[in-house]
Design an enzyme around this catalytic site. Structure first.
Site, PDB file in Angstrom:
ATOM      1  N   SER A  73      32.158 -86.952  -2.946  1.00  0.00           N
ATOM      2  CA  SER A  73      30.742 -86.569  -2.981  1.00  0.00           C
ATOM      3  C   SER A  73      29.792 -87.750  -3.018  1.00  0.00           C
ATOM      4  CB  SER A  73      30.477 -85.665  -4.186  1.00  0.00           C
ATOM      5  OG  SER A  73      30.994 -84.371  -3.962  1.00  0.00           O
ATOM      6  N   LYS A  88      25.267 -91.330  -7.853  1.00  0.00           N
ATOM      7  CA  LYS A  88      26.104 -90.190  -7.498  1.00  0.00           C
ATOM      8  C   LYS A  88      27.581 -90.411  -7.837  1.00  0.00           C
ATOM      9  CE  LYS A  88      26.420 -86.120  -5.681  1.00  0.00           C
ATOM     10  NZ  LYS A  88      27.593 -85.922  -6.578  1.00  0.00           N
ATOM     11  N   LYS A  90      27.391 -87.923  -0.275  1.00  0.00           N
ATOM     12  CA  LYS A  90      26.184 -87.090  -0.287  1.00  0.00           C
ATOM     13  C   LYS A  90      24.915 -87.931  -0.410  1.00  0.00           C
ATOM     14  CE  LYS A  90      27.926 -82.657  -2.137  1.00  0.00           C
ATOM     15  NZ  LYS A  90      29.200 -82.753  -2.858  1.00  0.00           N
ATOM     16  N   SER A 114      25.620 -81.773  -7.490  1.00  0.00           N
ATOM     17  CA  SER A 114      26.615 -82.122  -6.472  1.00  0.00           C
ATOM     18  C   SER A 114      27.080 -80.897  -5.688  1.00  0.00           C
ATOM     19  CB  SER A 114      27.830 -82.814  -7.108  1.00  0.00           C
ATOM     20  OG  SER A 114      28.587 -83.482  -6.132  1.00  0.00           O
TER      21      SER A 114
END
Length: 375
Positions: A54, A216, A57, A114
């Protein structure tokens, strides 16, 4: 050629202790950059293509923020949730099929929660389909300098073709902070509630007292546990990335340990700001006998604290300077010598102009210089 050694003690106003010793992160891949000076403090397999999970992202969010910046989208716009987005597995925002959700909420669904469902909803809303959005991601990544990455989805869902390097993650994270400062604060929001479901931010460092304000986390069985984190302490910003950790606990410990190392073992400072006077230089045959040499850009360095006392700073130029001189003319350079490191040089320019004096004045000036040393 004048080599004038500059005093270094004024640069650091507080006592500096400690030293940069050998360091090894327990993460499989790691990267630590001092963004104040662009100096890499630590790297471990930073150019290896890995599954970013992730963390990729960040690029998805970058694409959406770029659409907003270009005026093609706003936070108040809404996208209708498709069945594909609603059914997406993994971490979720819990959006409902066929409902309209604002771009603002979807962004927080990606950044804070997320949410894979939110990422797909944004991708489809921006480009019409996730595949079309991924094509845009790949083009934009190359454009901004993340040249080795290859995206195959908008979520970071495991795919052998979905790969990034930690260095590319650093590029995208840095460009996010630079290009969209007005939206970057979303990355440090501690929680977000949607559909009556409150979820905390998954970034563990936000809840530590180390100045973290983004970005993140990521986790898949393929890539392990990873984190991209930016921290700010006393005006000094570090960007840290780890990946391949075995557990959440190891990820948190490895991240905090690497950041602590960066702040404790290294020191950063701005030696001169752009336009700052560095030295007054003599001028030959000029209306002005002296002109200021100023720094063309900010001159900032990061060094191991143990080497501070051994740094040498010199100003180098031909003296006297020859008139005529215009403002901005490159006339000298600052040399920074750090033991064991490549020598660095930074340009100095004329802060003022000095026209050439007339013929008879030149004769008198030359006589004075030759006989009296310019007195």
């Amino acid at each position: 050629m004048l080599h004038r050694m500059m005093p270094f003690f004024f640069i650091f106003l507080t006592s500096l202790t400690g030293e940069a010793t050998s360091f090894n992160s327990e993460a499989k891949q790691a990267l630590l950059i001092d963004l104040t000076t662009g100096t890499i403090l630590y790297e471990k397999d930073a150019d290896k293509l890995v599954a970013p999970s992730s963390m990729s992202k960040i690029m998805t969010v970058y694409m959406v923020l770029n659409e907003i910046k270009q005026g093609r989208l706003s936070l108040q716009d809404t996208f209708t949730v498709s069945k594909k987005a609603w059914k997406m597995r993994g971490s979720r925002m819990f959006i409902r099929v066929k409902t309209d959700v604002s771009v603002s909420d979807l962004l927080r669904g990606v950044i804070v929660q997320s949410g894979n469902d939110a990422a797909i909803a944004l991708a489809e809303g921006v480009a019409g389909s996730e595949d079309a959005f991924v094509d845009m991601m790949n083009r934009k990544a190359k454009e901004i300098g993340a040249r080795d990455s290859q995206f195959s989805n908008a979520t970071g869902w495991p795919d052998p073709e979905h790969q990034m390097t930690l260095r590319d993650l650093a590029v995208i994270a840095t460009r996010t902070m630079m290009d969209f400062p007005e939206y970057y604060a979303m990355y440090k929001e501690p929680e977000f509630t949607y559909n009556n479901i409150k979820q905390p931010n998954r970034n563990p460092l936000l809840f530590e007292k180390i100045g973290c304000d983004g970005l993140k986390t990521g986790h898949t069985n393929l890539g392990g546990y990873g984190l991209v984190a930016s921290t700010l302490q006393k005006g000094r910003r570090l960007l840290m990335i780890v990946n391949g950790c075995k557990t959440k606990k190891q990820r948190a410990q490895a991240s905090k340990r690497l950041i602590t190392y960066g702040y404790r073992a290294f020191a950063s400072t701005v030696l001169y700001s752009a336009g700052q006077l560095v030295e007054e230089a003599d001028v030959w045959m000029g209306v002005k006998n002296k002109i200021p040499l100023v720094s063309e850009t900010d001159i900032a360095i990061t060094v191991p604290r143990a080497l501070i006392k051994d740094i040498i700073i010199e100003v180098v130029y031909k003296t006297p300077l020859q008139a005529p001189i215009s403002v901005g003319d490159p006339l000298a350079k600052v040399m920074v010598k750090i033991p064991g490191k490549p020598e660095k040089e930074y340009p100095l320019i004329a802060g003022e102009a000095s026209a050439k004096i007339g013929f008879f004045s030149r004769i008198g000036s030359a006589f004075n210089y030759l006989v009296f040393g310019g007195a």
